[in-house]
Design a protein around this motif. Structure first.
Motif, PDB file in Angstrom:
ATOM      1  N   TYR A  58       0.829  -1.208   0.000  1.00  0.00           N
ATOM      2  CA  TYR A  58       0.000   0.000   0.000  1.00  0.00           C
ATOM      3  C   TYR A  58       0.861   1.255   0.000  1.00  0.00           C
ATOM      4  O   TYR A  58       2.029   1.244   0.389  1.00  0.00           O
ATOM      5  CB  TYR A  58      -0.946   0.026   1.223  1.00  0.00           C
ATOM      6  CG  TYR A  58      -0.241   0.169   2.544  1.00  0.00           C
ATOM      7  CD1 TYR A  58       0.062   1.427   3.068  1.00  0.00           C
ATOM      8  CD2 TYR A  58       0.148  -0.957   3.265  1.00  0.00           C
ATOM      9  CE1 TYR A  58       0.726   1.557   4.272  1.00  0.00           C
ATOM     10  CE2 TYR A  58       0.821  -0.831   4.471  1.00  0.00           C
ATOM     11  CZ  TYR A  58       1.108   0.426   4.978  1.00  0.00           C
ATOM     12  OH  TYR A  58       1.782   0.561   6.158  1.00  0.00           O
ATOM     13  N   ARG A  60       0.133   5.474   1.041  1.00  0.00           N
ATOM     14  CA  ARG A  60      -0.794   6.531   1.440  1.00  0.00           C
ATOM     15  C   ARG A  60      -0.463   7.746   0.591  1.00  0.00           C
ATOM     16  O   ARG A  60       0.696   8.133   0.481  1.00  0.00           O
ATOM     17  CB  ARG A  60      -0.613   6.845   2.914  1.00  0.00           C
ATOM     18  CG  ARG A  60      -1.561   7.927   3.388  1.00  0.00           C
ATOM     19  CD  ARG A  60      -1.416   8.182   4.857  1.00  0.00           C
ATOM     20  NE  ARG A  60      -0.119   8.772   5.168  1.00  0.00           N
ATOM     21  CZ  ARG A  60       0.187   9.319   6.347  1.00  0.00           C
ATOM     22  NH1 ARG A  60      -0.703   9.315   7.307  1.00  0.00           N
ATOM     23  NH2 ARG A  60       1.376   9.819   6.564  1.00  0.00           N
ATOM     24  N   MET A  69      -5.843   5.872   0.354  1.00  0.00           N
ATOM     25  CA  MET A  69      -5.069   4.635   0.476  1.00  0.00           C
ATOM     26  C   MET A  69      -5.081   3.958  -0.892  1.00  0.00           C
ATOM     27  O   MET A  69      -6.149   3.698  -1.446  1.00  0.00           O
ATOM     28  CB  MET A  69      -5.728   3.692   1.493  1.00  0.00           C
ATOM     29  CG  MET A  69      -5.789   4.263   2.893  1.00  0.00           C
ATOM     30  SD  MET A  69      -6.970   3.374   3.943  1.00  0.00           S
ATOM     31  CE  MET A  69      -6.201   1.749   4.070  1.00  0.00           C
ATOM     32  N   ASN A  83      -9.108   7.641   2.861  1.00  0.00           N
ATOM     33  CA  ASN A  83      -8.454   7.250   4.113  1.00  0.00           C
ATOM     34  C   ASN A  83      -9.174   7.890   5.301  1.00  0.00           C
ATOM     35  O   ASN A  83      -8.693   8.849   5.899  1.00  0.00           O
ATOM     36  CB  ASN A  83      -6.980   7.671   4.071  1.00  0.00           C
ATOM     37  CG  ASN A  83      -6.178   7.115   5.229  1.00  0.00           C
ATOM     38  OD1 ASN A  83      -6.653   6.235   5.953  1.00  0.00           O
ATOM     39  ND2 ASN A  83      -4.968   7.624   5.404  1.00  0.00           N
ATOM     40  N   CYS A  93      -5.039   4.585   7.645  1.00  0.00           N
ATOM     41  CA  CYS A  93      -3.668   4.239   7.284  1.00  0.00           C
ATOM     42  C   CYS A  93      -2.768   5.392   7.710  1.00  0.00           C
ATOM     43  O   CYS A  93      -2.916   6.510   7.218  1.00  0.00           O
ATOM     44  CB  CYS A  93      -3.613   4.003   5.777  1.00  0.00           C
ATOM     45  SG  CYS A  93      -1.967   3.640   5.206  1.00  0.00           S
ATOM     46  N   PHE A 103      -5.649  -3.393   7.990  1.00  0.00           N
ATOM     47  CA  PHE A 103      -5.400  -2.034   8.482  1.00  0.00           C
ATOM     48  C   PHE A 103      -6.262  -1.833   9.720  1.00  0.00           C
ATOM     49  O   PHE A 103      -7.473  -2.045   9.663  1.00  0.00           O
ATOM     50  CB  PHE A 103      -5.804  -1.003   7.427  1.00  0.00           C
ATOM     51  CG  PHE A 103      -5.016  -1.121   6.156  1.00  0.00           C
ATOM     52  CD1 PHE A 103      -3.798  -0.487   6.020  1.00  0.00           C
ATOM     53  CD2 PHE A 103      -5.498  -1.889   5.094  1.00  0.00           C
ATOM     54  CE1 PHE A 103      -3.065  -0.602   4.855  1.00  0.00           C
ATOM     55  CE2 PHE A 103      -4.769  -2.014   3.924  1.00  0.00           C
ATOM     56  CZ  PHE A 103      -3.545  -1.363   3.811  1.00  0.00           C
TER      57      PHE A 103
END
Ligand code: FES
Ligand SMILES: [Fe+2]
Length: 443
Positions: A58, A60, A69, A83, A93, A103
């Motif tokens: 992943y 951000r 995300m 997010n 996140c 998460f």
């Protein structure tokens, strides 16, 4: 006084005059319109496929100021989620990147899997006997997510046209960038440049495609290069070549400047400065690319620099290094910038090193070029506050048949799309010469 949104740009094709009202760079109201009519409507770059190669990878990202995300699910699909926790709003996140099976929101520990599904609620029994539905409290998807050759874009607009249609003539240039890999695949090299500038965000697309500022603004760099023995260009080869590039409108506000250069390109143009050791390897890649794509396209890949703008906020500099750069405004006079180095998946050793050296030395926020550019942009923003003059002049080369990279067609293209979106009057005419613009759009 600020003109209404239709009149922030003067586009007098007959007279060859193009002006932008400076309130476009300073007004809160204009920024609000941009959020609503540009950033909430267009396709926006979110990340590269190679950054989330494995299940659970992943990143951000801040996309136009919203926390996103960007995740590869267990099922192999790429997804983009807002997010924010569906419980009471905390960001879910909190790391910039990594690999995770799940998460967990730090506030009350709700847990989501890599596909966004809510899979864990501490004290779940408290919801028993209610209409509470865990599936409905999953992470919310951004409405649209599509990719072109590994470049993933999202849109907050469910009605947006397909990405490829939006990219118009810009896709051909993304192809050229990607085809420098013998495999046709590029990757982001781990790590990024992050910086901010106390300037309006639109000054950066202007600057990124501005051949006119090179010598005066980057004097220190050119002096340094001359002192260490030049760019490695073979002057004899410059004869008979057009040194100096062209600028093109690519449709939908996208633009490119492309220049044949006498000096090296780490991908496949060797010059003595790179050292004898890498010569055989670079020449072999060069030969292979020319074989694969023929002399004309091959030469564009190996010997030409290009700076590509994809409206509104993605720039790909395919020059001394290949850089993917995106930026967004936080205030009318403040933007945040992110930049990543792009390289062929198969590139390693000295060639990759040369590329990364250029990424740092010329294009980095502590390098030779970027601080000069940041200074120039911030200085414009200070100049707008001085007042006295209300309009920027962007008329350079407006009556030329073929625009050069030190003209300002590339900025006018951006501004024509910008004002059309702000005013809500769509355009299909981004070039200085209407017929040429139409031909580009159909291409
Ligand atoms: S806000 Fe995320 S669990 Fe409460
Ligand atoms: Fe510059």
């Amino acid at each position: 006084m600020q003109p209404d949104s239709h009149h922030l740009v003067i586009d007098d094709r007959e007279g060859g005059i193009f002006r932008v009202h400076r309130s476009a760079m300073t007004s809160e109201e204009v920024l609000e319109l941009e959020r609503e009519r540009i950033f909430a409507r267009c396709w926006l770059y979110v990340g590269h496929d190679s950054e989330i190669a494995e299940a659970g990878d992943y990143r951000r990202r801040d996309v136009a100021g919203r926390s996103i995300m960007f995740v590869r699910g267990k099922d192999g699909a790429a997804r983009a989620f807002y997010n924010t926790c569906p419980h009471r709003g905390a960001i879910v996140c909190r790391q910039d990147e990594g690999n995770a099976k799940t998460f967990q929101c730090f506030y009350h520990a709700w847990t989501f899997n890599s596909e966004g599904r809510l899979v864990g609620i501490p004290g779940k029994e408290a919801y028993e006997g209610t209409r509470f539905d865990a599936a409905e409290r999953s992470l919310k998807h951004v409405p649209r997510l599509e990719q072109y050759r590994g470049f993933w874009f999202l849109s907050f607009n469910p009605e947006v046209e397909p990405l490829e249609e939006y990219l118009a003539g810009a896709s051909e240039y993304l192809d050229i960038v990607c085809d420098q890999s013998l495999d046709g695949r590029m990757r982001i090299v781990s790590g990024s440049h992050r910086y901010s500038s106390r300037a309006n965000w639109k000054l950066l697309p202007e600057n990124s495609l501005d051949g006119y500022h090179g010598l005066p603004t980057h004097q220190t760099y050119f002096e340094y290069v001359t002192n260490v023995g030049g760019m490695g260009g073979d002057e004899s080869k410059v004869k008979g070549r057009t040194f100096g590039g062209t600028a093109k409108a690519l449709g939908n506000g996208h633009a490119v400047v492309e220049t044949w250069v006498p000096w090296g390109r780490p991908v496949a143009r060797w010059v003595p400065q790179m050292g004898e050791a890498v010569k055989p390897e670079i020449e072999a890649v060069r030969e292979r690319l020319h074989e694969l794509y023929g002399p004309e396209r091959g030469e564009r890949i190996t010997d030409y620099n290009r700076n590509l703008l994809i409206f509104p906020n993605l720039v790909v500099n395919d020059i001394l290094a290949t850089v993917v750069r995106t930026f967004h405004p936080l205030r009318p006079d403040y933007m945040e910038v992110n930049a990543w180095a792009l390289a062929p998946v198969e590139e390693e050793g000295a060639r990759l090193q040369a590329r990364l050296h250029n990424f740092l030395e010329f294009l980095g926020p502590g390098g030779f070029a970027t601080p000069d550019d940041v200074e120039a942009l911030e200085s414009c923003q200070i100049g707008y506050r001085a007042g006295g003059e209300e309009w920027n002049d962007v008329s350079r080369g407006m009556r030329r048949d073929v625009a050069t990279d030190s003209d300002e067609l590339q900025m006018r293209t951006f501004w024509r799309e910008w004002v059309a979106r702000i005013a809500g009057t769509p355009t299909s005419d981004w070039g200085d010469h209407p017929a040429a613009a139409a031909a580009t759009a159909v291409d």
